[in-house]
Design an enzyme around this catalytic site. Structure first.
Site, PDB file in Angstrom:
ATOM      1  CB  SER A   1      76.324 -14.156  -2.431  1.00 18.46           C
ATOM      2  OG  SER A   1      77.111 -15.299  -2.648  1.00 18.46           O
TER       3      SER A   1
ATOM      4  CE  LYS B   1      80.347 -12.916   5.882  1.00 13.76           C
ATOM      5  NZ  LYS B   1      80.633 -14.381   5.905  1.00 13.76           N
TER       6      LYS B   1
ATOM      7  CE1 TYR C   1      82.760 -17.989  -0.458  1.00 15.77           C
ATOM      8  CE2 TYR C   1      80.885 -17.617  -1.908  1.00 15.77           C
ATOM      9  CZ  TYR C   1      81.393 -17.940  -0.667  1.00 15.77           C
ATOM     10  OH  TYR C   1      80.543 -18.211   0.365  1.00 15.77           O
TER      11      TYR C   1
END
Length: 398
Positions: free
Chosen positions: A124, A269, A147
């Protein structure tokens, strides 16, 4: 009326030896005993009424299997291609943040379990261990989750580092531009990120976890350390910066930009609508993960397994199709494959193992899923991935 199990004194294993875990439920019980309520709520909870969280499991429970008998099923295996490379199981570990709260150096511990199992690990953006330290683990297939921030420099920095570290895929999360309303998680805090007095006192009931925290310190967002402003490196300040910096205007133009700047596999995703799968193909994605973020974003959304059948004819031969959310059994993996998925990503199932016992616990979770999936395929009379299709599923007559 006959009852089943109600006259037995059934209980899950809650000890410390992950080898004694019979299924994911035991690992969950072990993690629940070891972790403070504050941390376990973060791991376990969903958005608002948790309708989608519950639906993720119910959708798998509602799929019935239709076994065929008198077939040779010795040596049943689900090994095969997973995004261009062989894997013993069509499974990757999903990206998850704050793993350092579940176990010291939690990202490294979880990645080691994935490497030992021969499965990809998706790190992540908000991981607590440095990207380079995780990607360098021997034998690891490293995927990097992204992100998109309003700071273009931060995004470019992450891309450069992931490419230099040898990440084989970039996993862009597309359903996190607006933070989900996770009410139960919010109830753990008095204000901002300051836990309530009740939660602080409850932590004292978990001395093993407290000792680990004192030895290793509060986890930080090590992968993002280079991007964080001065004085914002502690977890609380960094978490606030992350929420402020997440770009709510992420769109297909940004996907095009990433496609031009990322030379390897690009996975999107967080899609659910079949129309968005078609858009992903048009914009150059190599794969998509049908996902509702584990029920943590839009409450009331369908389960990925429910929309899979609509996406398969769109994706067939054009991009790889994965699902996540709600997978707790090897039979869930088999059901997804039978419905046309190329593979699955597992999140909470692996995290229960991590929270229970670190690398051995996470490894036990992945082993159990593989063992259950192979057994399920054999019991179905379909001893290979190529034989799994919708004929393996029971359909109620019209």
């Amino acid at each position: 009326m006959e009852t089943f199990g109600q006259d037995l004194r059934r209980s899950l294993y809650r000890g410390r030896d992950p080898a004694r875990a019979v299924d994911i439920r035991d690992l969950r019980a072990m993690a629940r005993r070891r972790l403070p309520a504050l941390v376990f709520e973060y791991l376990e909870g969903g958005a608002e009424e948790e309708l989608t969280l519950r639906r993720n499991r119910a959708a798998y429970d509602d799929i019935a299997l239709m076994p065929r008998i008198l077939r040779r099923v010795g040596g049943a295996t689900l090994a095969g291609d997973l995004l261009g490379r062989p894997a013993p199981l069509p499974v990757a570990v999903a990206p998850t943040g704050f793993n350092g709260l579940l176990w010291p150096q939690g990202d490294i511990a979880l990645a080691r379990a994935a490497a030992a199992a021969g499965l990809p690990f998706t790190q992540s953006t908000v991981s607590n261990d440095p990207l380079e330290a995780v990607a360098a683990l021997p034998g690891l297939r490293h995927w990097m989750q992204l992100y998109v921030f309003q700071s273009q420099a931060a995004v470019e920095m992450l891309l450069r580092r992931a490419e230099a570290a040898g990440s084989e895929a970039l996993v862009l999360t597309v359903d996190g531009s607006v933070f989900g309303n996770r009410g139960w998680d919010k109830r753990s805090y008095r204000a901002g990120t300051d836990p309530t007095l009740a939660r602080k006192l409850e932590m004292l009931r978990h001395p093993r976890w407290m000792l680990d925290l004192m030895r290793h310190g509060t986890p930080r967002f090590a992968t993002l350390a280079e991007a964080l402003p001065d004085g914002k490196s502690d977890m609380v300040s960094a978490a606030t910066w992350l929420r402020e910096q997440t770009d709510p205007d992420l769109d297909w133009d940004r996907v095009d930009w990433l496609r031009r700047h990322w030379p390897r596999r690009l996975i999107l995703k967080g899609l659910l609508a079949p129309q968005d799968v078609e858009m992903a193909i048009r914009h150059g994605a190599d794969a998509v993960v049908l996902s509702n973020h584990g029920g943590r974003q839009l409450d009331g959304a369908p389960s990925p397994i429910e929309v899979l059948a609509q996406a398969v004819p769109i994706a067939k031969g054009r991009l790889k199709l994965f699902v996540d959310s709600g997978i707790r059994r090897g039979s869930d993996i088999v059901k997804a494959l039978a419905l046309g998925a190329d593979g699955v990503l597992v999140g909470r199932a692996a995290l229960y193992g991590l929270g229970a016992a670190g690398t051995p616990g996470a490894g036990r979770a992945l082993h159990l899923l593989q063992e259950e999936a192979e057994r399920c395929a054999a019991l179905l009379g379909c001893p290979s991935r190529a034989e799994l299709d919708d004929s393996c599923l029971f359909r109620q007559p019209e």
